[in-house]
Design a protein around this motif. Sequence first.
Motif, PDB file in Angstrom:
ATOM      1  N   SER A  31       0.827  -1.197   0.000  1.00  0.00           N
ATOM      2  CA  SER A  31       0.000   0.000   0.000  1.00  0.00           C
ATOM      3  C   SER A  31       0.863   1.250   0.000  1.00  0.00           C
ATOM      4  N   ASP A  32       0.439   2.263  -0.755  1.00  0.00           N
ATOM      5  CA  ASP A  32       1.192   3.522  -0.806  1.00  0.00           C
ATOM      6  C   ASP A  32       0.564   4.564   0.109  1.00  0.00           C
ATOM      7  N   ASN A  33      -0.104   4.115   1.202  1.00  0.00           N
ATOM      8  CA  ASN A  33      -0.702   5.084   2.114  1.00  0.00           C
ATOM      9  C   ASN A  33       0.308   5.697   3.076  1.00  0.00           C
ATOM     10  N   GLY A  34       1.582   5.306   2.964  1.00  0.00           N
ATOM     11  CA  GLY A  34       2.630   5.904   3.770  1.00  0.00           C
ATOM     12  C   GLY A  34       2.724   5.361   5.174  1.00  0.00           C
ATOM     13  N   ALA A 187     -15.883   4.849   8.412  1.00  0.00           N
ATOM     14  CA  ALA A 187     -14.471   5.210   8.589  1.00  0.00           C
ATOM     15  C   ALA A 187     -14.339   6.585   9.239  1.00  0.00           C
ATOM     16  N   ARG A 188     -15.191   7.529   8.857  1.00  0.00           N
ATOM     17  CA  ARG A 188     -15.149   8.855   9.491  1.00  0.00           C
ATOM     18  C   ARG A 188     -15.464   8.765  10.975  1.00  0.00           C
ATOM     19  N   GLN A 189     -16.415   7.895  11.319  1.00  0.00           N
ATOM     20  CA  GLN A 189     -16.738   7.706  12.736  1.00  0.00           C
ATOM     21  C   GLN A 189     -15.524   7.176  13.493  1.00  0.00           C
ATOM     22  N   PHE A 190     -14.870   6.169  12.936  1.00  0.00           N
ATOM     23  CA  PHE A 190     -13.687   5.609  13.584  1.00  0.00           C
ATOM     24  C   PHE A 190     -12.595   6.671  13.731  1.00  0.00           C
ATOM     25  N   ALA A 191     -12.402   7.447  12.679  1.00  0.00           N
ATOM     26  CA  ALA A 191     -11.386   8.507  12.735  1.00  0.00           C
ATOM     27  C   ALA A 191     -11.727   9.519  13.826  1.00  0.00           C
ATOM     28  N   SER A 192     -13.014   9.869  13.951  1.00  0.00           N
ATOM     29  CA  SER A 192     -13.421  10.845  14.965  1.00  0.00           C
ATOM     30  C   SER A 192     -13.220  10.304  16.374  1.00  0.00           C
ATOM     31  N   TRP A 193     -13.244   8.989  16.512  1.00  0.00           N
ATOM     32  CA  TRP A 193     -12.994   8.372  17.818  1.00  0.00           C
ATOM     33  C   TRP A 193     -11.507   8.281  18.140  1.00  0.00           C
ATOM     34  N   GLY A 194     -10.644   8.457  17.141  1.00  0.00           N
ATOM     35  CA  GLY A 194      -9.207   8.386  17.379  1.00  0.00           C
ATOM     36  C   GLY A 194      -8.591   7.040  17.071  1.00  0.00           C
ATOM     37  N   VAL A 195      -9.200   6.293  16.164  1.00  0.00           N
ATOM     38  CA  VAL A 195      -8.669   4.979  15.782  1.00  0.00           C
ATOM     39  C   VAL A 195      -7.390   5.165  14.970  1.00  0.00           C
ATOM     40  N   ASP A 196      -6.349   4.384  15.321  1.00  0.00           N
ATOM     41  CA  ASP A 196      -5.060   4.442  14.623  1.00  0.00           C
ATOM     42  C   ASP A 196      -4.769   3.186  13.816  1.00  0.00           C
ATOM     43  N   TYR A 197      -5.544   2.138  14.048  1.00  0.00           N
ATOM     44  CA  TYR A 197      -5.293   0.828  13.439  1.00  0.00           C
ATOM     45  C   TYR A 197      -6.648   0.167  13.297  1.00  0.00           C
ATOM     46  N   ALA A 217     -11.994   4.477   1.948  1.00  0.00           N
ATOM     47  CA  ALA A 217     -12.626   5.192   3.056  1.00  0.00           C
ATOM     48  C   ALA A 217     -11.609   5.650   4.087  1.00  0.00           C
ATOM     49  N   LEU A 218     -10.667   4.796   4.412  1.00  0.00           N
ATOM     50  CA  LEU A 218      -9.658   5.171   5.409  1.00  0.00           C
ATOM     51  C   LEU A 218      -8.779   6.304   4.903  1.00  0.00           C
ATOM     52  N   ARG A 219      -8.428   6.262   3.622  1.00  0.00           N
ATOM     53  CA  ARG A 219      -7.618   7.342   3.053  1.00  0.00           C
ATOM     54  C   ARG A 219      -8.368   8.675   3.090  1.00  0.00           C
ATOM     55  N   ALA A 220      -9.702   8.610   2.981  1.00  0.00           N
ATOM     56  CA  ALA A 220     -10.506   9.834   2.952  1.00  0.00           C
ATOM     57  C   ALA A 220     -10.998  10.252   4.330  1.00  0.00           C
ATOM     58  N   SER A 221     -10.605   9.509   5.367  1.00  0.00           N
ATOM     59  CA  SER A 221     -11.179   9.735   6.699  1.00  0.00           C
ATOM     60  C   SER A 221     -10.609  10.944   7.420  1.00  0.00           C
ATOM     61  N   GLY A 222      -9.472  11.437   6.935  1.00  0.00           N
ATOM     62  CA  GLY A 222      -8.827  12.552   7.621  1.00  0.00           C
ATOM     63  C   GLY A 222      -7.878  12.119   8.719  1.00  0.00           C
ATOM     64  N   SER A 224      -4.671   9.092   9.751  1.00  0.00           N
ATOM     65  CA  SER A 224      -3.789   8.000   9.326  1.00  0.00           C
ATOM     66  C   SER A 224      -4.147   6.755  10.120  1.00  0.00           C
ATOM     67  N   ILE A 225      -4.644   5.724   9.441  1.00  0.00           N
ATOM     68  CA  ILE A 225      -5.103   4.507  10.099  1.00  0.00           C
ATOM     69  C   ILE A 225      -4.436   3.297   9.447  1.00  0.00           C
ATOM     70  N   ASN A 226      -3.614   2.597  10.215  1.00  0.00           N
ATOM     71  CA  ASN A 226      -2.960   1.373   9.772  1.00  0.00           C
ATOM     72  C   ASN A 226      -4.036   0.334   9.467  1.00  0.00           C
ATOM     73  N   TYR A 227      -3.977  -0.277   8.293  1.00  0.00           N
ATOM     74  CA  TYR A 227      -5.076  -1.097   7.776  1.00  0.00           C
ATOM     75  C   TYR A 227      -4.655  -2.557   7.720  1.00  0.00           C
ATOM     76  N   ALA A 228      -5.301  -3.415   8.542  1.00  0.00           N
ATOM     77  CA  ALA A 228      -4.928  -4.820   8.653  1.00  0.00           C
ATOM     78  C   ALA A 228      -6.071  -5.718   8.215  1.00  0.00           C
ATOM     79  N   LEU A 229      -5.745  -6.788   7.470  1.00  0.00           N
ATOM     80  CA  LEU A 229      -6.741  -7.739   6.990  1.00  0.00           C
ATOM     81  C   LEU A 229      -6.606  -9.071   7.720  1.00  0.00           C
ATOM     82  N   SER A 230      -7.766  -9.721   7.981  1.00  0.00           N
ATOM     83  CA  SER A 230      -7.782 -11.001   8.672  1.00  0.00           C
ATOM     84  C   SER A 230      -8.992 -11.804   8.173  1.00  0.00           C
ATOM     85  N   ASN A 231      -8.910 -13.127   8.127  1.00  0.00           N
ATOM     86  CA  ASN A 231      -7.743 -13.948   8.377  1.00  0.00           C
ATOM     87  C   ASN A 231      -7.687 -15.060   7.355  1.00  0.00           C
ATOM     88  N   ASN A 232      -6.571 -15.771   7.334  1.00  0.00           N
ATOM     89  CA  ASN A 232      -6.381 -16.900   6.419  1.00  0.00           C
ATOM     90  C   ASN A 232      -6.659 -16.496   4.975  1.00  0.00           C
TER      91      ASN A 232
END
Length: 575
Positions: A31-34, A187-197, A217-222, A224-232
């Motif tokens: 991902s190029d989200n930095g 995603a905006r709701q999560f960002a407003s709560w202070g989610v980092d991951y 959505a995460l890129r547009a949330s305002g 920076s949120i580390n994005y993890a996928l689960s599982n298998n």
Amino acid sequence: MSRPRTILLAALALLLAAAGPTAVPSPAAASDNGLSLRPAMGWSSWSFVRRQPTEAKLKAQADALVSSGLQDHGYVYINLDDFYQKCDANGFTVDQYGRWAVDEAKFPSGIKALADFIHSKGLKFGFYVTPGIAKNAVTRNTPIEGTSYHAKDIADTSKQEKNYNCKNMYYIDYSKPGSQEFVNSWARQFASWGVDYLKIDGVGSHDIPDVRAWDKALRASGRSINYALSNNLAIADAPTWRQLANSWRTQGDVECYCGPGPNGSGFPLTTWDKVATRFNSAASWQQYAGPGGWNDLDSLEIGNGDQVGLNADQRRSHMTLWAMAASPLLLGTDLTALTATDKAMLTNDRLIAVNQDGVAAGRIVNSGSQQVWSKREAGGDYIVALFNTGTSGNQTVSVNWSQVGFPGAAAVTDLWSGRSGPVVSGSYSATLRPGETRLIRATPQSSTAVRYEAENASYSAGSTVDSDHGGFSGSGFVNTPNAAGAYMEWTVESATANDTSIAIRYANGTAAGRPMDVAVNGAVVSAGRPFNGTGAWTTWADATLTVPLKAGSNTVRVTASTANGAPNLDYLDRG
């Protein structure tokens, strides 16, 4: 061609430089989200807390992460996993916009207050979701925030998404207007709560539209949120996972679900069999890991001694494999009850440095219960791990230095103990107890590498030899045009026909990968090989691979395969 580096990437590069030598990034286009230029480190609620997370429990673990000193060694995430939600007979209860409602009995202050508490400790907060839209949202036909659309406009009620808690999640039809906007609102709701991951769970190949929507959505949330996928996740879709996310689970759960509590909760948390299956998946997925995207082997079950289900030797092997594979180090244990032995394992900065060096090791020996893994650092040292994966009987595990990637002799340092040993010629061996590991740094004592400077090679029209970014070798580096087809070609000599290790030194100060095709004597040997962001144009890294050379002169050409062009190129080293 060079681009101005961002403040974020420059800061990360400085931090990495301060931590010590940076290892060679493994080949991967992520991902190029930095974000996640190095694997995430922290704690997750699932293994120990399991289905009963509460505000008080999360705060206690955050306090323990700090007071134990783990934070000082890089463990910074406190991640709330599943079962924080409120359910009724029809699945998840939802808010006015169709998003999951939080169980106020478990989290009376709300998620934002919990995130604020965790942030006040200097830590980061992680959260959890699964694909789809809740049945209750569709039944109520809740509006999609900020739009004229409603839940029924986007739900495919003919199919139910996988969910492990309240279930009753319908697919989202992303061909319908309002679908992306629904995910955006969440995603905006999560960002407003202070989610980092954010961990999005229950993901399969059929969920690629959801994975893509959440990435947008995460890129547009305002935030920076580390994005993890689960599982298998399916390895066949690895290029997609690495394009969209910062980590991806390569197997099912490491937990054994064999404890005495409800649903197998409680100690033990895992078994050696569960851990040992990760050796094969780590080998299969190795090529896809690199800065910005990591193969996630699941939780690190170290912290509470033998009761987790592993003895001390097995726990060291557990951490060694995770470190060599550059997997996220997300602890699953009870941080309020750390044992001294396990705390020493988790705070061993030599092991942490192996995990954080930005490269996933490859397996070079796999014979019964004997395994050897290795990776090469930018400074020329090699990190080598030897394992006895068996459950009975000692094993003498050996490896030739030529298998590792160099000839002759090497000075050896044991990274678990920190002890430096004598210079070892030809090969290295260790007699290991069942489940034991030996992790070493091997420093070659003589170099047979031949360096071919980029400025002396052939390159495409419009390229320039520049010297405005420090850290290069020779008189400068080559800056090619930003265009597909831009190339660099070296003429490499070889006394015999053989498979030879080469290292291509480069810098990429952008967050986006700059993939190139590597061809030897006109035949492509590595198509679309990624050259990921290095954090800054002054931060140089080696892309290493083994190529077939014939006796005499050989051409090694790297050709940009996208409009971004090639990274800045410094030299090619032939082993």
